[in-house]
Design an enzyme around this catalytic site. Structure first.
Site, PDB file in Angstrom:
ATOM      1  N   ALA A   1      67.407  21.912  84.397  1.00  0.00           N
ATOM      2  CA  ALA A   1      66.482  22.555  85.324  1.00  0.00           C
ATOM      3  C   ALA A   1      65.230  21.729  85.646  1.00  0.00           C
ATOM      4  O   ALA A   1      64.786  21.673  86.784  1.00  0.00           O
ATOM      5  CB  ALA A   1      66.071  23.906  84.737  1.00  0.00           C
TER       6      ALA A   1
ATOM      7  N   GLU B   1      64.666  18.597  85.696  1.00  0.00           N
ATOM      8  CA  GLU B   1      64.832  17.212  86.131  1.00  0.00           C
ATOM      9  C   GLU B   1      64.749  17.129  87.653  1.00  0.00           C
ATOM     10  O   GLU B   1      65.695  16.774  88.348  1.00  0.00           O
ATOM     11  CB  GLU B   1      66.127  16.657  85.533  1.00  0.00           C
TER      12      GLU B   1
ATOM     13  N   ARG C   1      64.944  23.489  80.393  1.00  0.00           N
ATOM     14  CA  ARG C   1      66.077  22.584  80.607  1.00  0.00           C
ATOM     15  C   ARG C   1      67.398  23.332  80.812  1.00  0.00           C
ATOM     16  O   ARG C   1      68.251  22.931  81.590  1.00  0.00           O
ATOM     17  CB  ARG C   1      66.179  21.676  79.376  1.00  0.00           C
TER      18      ARG C   1
ATOM     19  N   ARG D   1      76.177  20.548  77.562  1.00  0.00           N
ATOM     20  CA  ARG D   1      76.894  20.531  76.281  1.00  0.00           C
ATOM     21  C   ARG D   1      77.956  21.635  76.258  1.00  0.00           C
ATOM     22  O   ARG D   1      78.550  21.896  75.232  1.00  0.00           O
ATOM     23  CB  ARG D   1      75.920  20.761  75.104  1.00  0.00           C
TER      24      ARG D   1
ATOM     25  N   HIS E   1      70.653  12.990  86.323  1.00  0.00           N
ATOM     26  CA  HIS E   1      69.638  13.503  85.400  1.00  0.00           C
ATOM     27  C   HIS E   1      68.404  12.616  85.475  1.00  0.00           C
ATOM     28  O   HIS E   1      68.421  11.559  86.086  1.00  0.00           O
ATOM     29  CB  HIS E   1      70.172  13.480  83.958  1.00  0.00           C
TER      30      HIS E   1
ATOM     31  N   TYR F   1      73.003   8.474  72.428  1.00  0.00           N
ATOM     32  CA  TYR F   1      73.342   9.339  71.297  1.00  0.00           C
ATOM     33  C   TYR F   1      74.769   9.866  71.466  1.00  0.00           C
ATOM     34  O   TYR F   1      75.378   9.727  72.534  1.00  0.00           O
ATOM     35  CB  TYR F   1      72.392  10.536  71.220  1.00  0.00           C
TER      36      TYR F   1
ATOM     37  N   GLU G   1      70.531   8.546  84.564  1.00  0.00           N
ATOM     38  CA  GLU G   1      69.178   8.963  84.191  1.00  0.00           C
ATOM     39  C   GLU G   1      68.248   8.241  85.152  1.00  0.00           C
ATOM     40  O   GLU G   1      67.994   7.038  85.009  1.00  0.00           O
ATOM     41  CB  GLU G   1      68.850   8.587  82.735  1.00  0.00           C
TER      42      GLU G   1
HETATM   43 ZN   LIG Z   1      69.435  15.975  81.872  1.00  0.00          ZN
END
Ligand SMILES: [Zn+2]
Ligand SMILES: *[C@@H]1O[C@H](CO)[C@@H](O)[C@H](O)[C@H]1NC(C)=O
Ligand SMILES: *[C@@H]1O[C@H](CO)[C@@H](O)[C@H](O)[C@H]1NC(C)=O
Length: 435
Positions: free
Chosen positions: A184, A186, A237, A257, A308, A362, A386
């Site tokens: 949200a 971003e 988020r 996720r 993102h 990660y 990103e």
């Molecule tokens: Zn993101």
């Protein structure tokens, strides 16, 4: 006199708005070895802190710390021997400034919703974008079809557009899927999809991109969360799912996720965490909607980009460290996209980094990017972008929006996407020829 008064009223309204972030700090934390990295990760989990950017041996992490946790945070950092820099001592002040700058930019451009579509002066709200997609399809019925992927938890229609010169009927063309705002807060990702739509429908200079490819573009994948960042919490988020124990104390599922790929293996089971994965894979209507889109077009899906912020990175799967069979081509196209963006980016922003998400960031399970890779053709490519955090000599901004950067981020991301999409088109043609 009246003007001054209004300005005063406006500022006091704005200043009351971000009250919950009053006194919150933004920290940059450096780690020197694997041990420190682990310690930092444990600390973040135990204190359920909001990580804006993950620490890595090669770059510092950025963490938002609530006012009431700051003392404990300082103590624990001291004990762990972790050095930090305070990027902002009161993030509310940055938010007030962001509001004023965006509101000013929007006022100067009110009603500039013209032949060239939505302006790139401000970050448009859900209703504006939603109506825009409908109007665009009505004005360009031969190229644009507006579709619904489903409804969000609060009932908002998750609309996307199909852009095609052959109404998606010519199956010898590949499909490209681009989406933004699954997370949200971003905001800088929205101008990137809107810019792509503009260059494919309203301001077309490269006809091959429209003629040879069927495009699927979804600007607001998480509409409830997105609206909530405008009305309540700028740094929200997740989506707005509720009803979790204990007693609704925390809300929301991290949609990135929640996809059905290795679900629950590298994400959080804690409702209060920003990476909470939900009750089961595809428990949420928003991730289900995006998953449905990917499956719907999977027989021709050659390229996927889930946008993102922030970090200036082009990442690919899988989030468990395994690599797709065509990883070398995925990497090559990723590097070419990065170079295309770096060539036109603002000089003060860092160069893009390209790689598998585990190597660069990660482990992460249930992501849209991984689901896109699985849905795409065997030679297809799926990326998580990103986009850059705008930076200047006044320092740090993170998720915050600088009005001047809105069009730039749309433009430069498009320069990258074009390169990747043409690469994918080439792959598609080679594979068709060899059939
Ligand atoms: Zn993101
Ligand atoms: C709309 O944008 C154009 C060009 O960017 C500008 O010249 C014009 O003043 C704007 N219109 C309004 C109403 O702000
Ligand atoms: C379908 O697309 C292919 C590839 O772009 C093109 O060569 C062909 O002419 C198209 N057919 C029609 C009927 O538009």
């Amino acid at each position: 006199m009246l003007r001054k008064f209004c300005l005063f009223l406006f500022i006091s309204y704005v200043c009351a708005k971000h009250e919950i972030y009053d006194g919150w700090g933004v920290y940059e934390v450096s780690v020197e070895n694997e041990n420190q990295l682990l310690t930092l990760q444990e600390l973040i989990e135990e204190m359920t802190l909001d990580v804006w950017s993950y620490a890595h041996l090669s770059r510092p992490g950025i963490i938002l710390v609530p006012k009431l946790k700051r003392e404990e945070f300082h103590n624990r950092m001291f004990v762990a021997g972790l050095p930090y820099v305070i990027e902002s001592d009161n993030v509310k002040e940055l938010l007030d400034l962001e509001d004023i700058r965006l509101e000013t930019a929007a006022t100067n451009n009110r009603a500039n919703y013209s032949d060239l579509g939505l302006d790139f002066e401000t970050i448009h709200r859900f209703d504006v974008v939603d109506q825009y997609l409908v109007d665009l399809a009505a004005a360009h019925p031969n190229v644009v079809t507006v579709m619904s992927a489903g409804r969000s938890i609060e009932g908002r229609d998750i609309k996307y557009v199909q852009i095609s010169t052959t109404n998606f009927q010519n199956h010898s063309k590949p499909v490209v899927f681009v989406e933004s705002l699954l997370h949200a807060r971003e905001w800088a990702t929205l101008p990137a999809t809107l810019y792509a739509i503009k260059r494919l429908v309203l301001d077309v200079t490269e006809r091959d991109l429209v003629e040879d490819i069927d495009w699927v573009i979804l600007p607001i994948a998480n509409p409830d969360g997105y609206e909530f960042t405008h009305t309540n919490q700028r740094f929200w988020r997740k989506n707005r799912a509720r009803g979790f124990l204990p007693m609704d104390r925390c809300m929301g599922v991290d949609l990135n996720r929640n996809f059905n790929v290795n679900w629950g293996t590298a994400s959080s089971n804690n409702v209060c965490s920003d990476t909470f994965h939900g009750r089961h894979a595809f428990s949420e209507p928003e991730s289900t909607a995006v998953g449905n889109i990917m499956r719907r077009y999977s027989s021709r899906l050659a390229f996927v980009a889930d946008l993102h912020t922030f970090g200036s990175m082009i990442l690919y799967g899988y989030g468990n460290g395994e690599l797709p069979a065509n990883v070398l081509l995925i990497h090559l196209a990723g590097v070419q996209m990065a170079q295309a963006i770096d060539a036109v980016k603002w000089p003060q922003n860092r160069d893009y980094t390209v790689g598998n998400v585990v190597a660069i960031l990660y482990h992460a399970s249930g992501s849209a990017g991984d689901y896109g890779q699985l849905s795409a053709l065997p030679f297809g490519m799926s990326y998580t972008f990103e986009l850059p955090a705008w930076r200047n000599n006044q320092g740090f901004n993170g998720f915050l929006i600088e009005p001047d950067f809105i069009e730039q981020v749309g433009f430069e991301t498009w320069e990258g996407l074009k390169v990747g999409v043409r690469f994918a088109l080439n792959q598609w043609r080679q594979h068709r020829r060899s059939l």
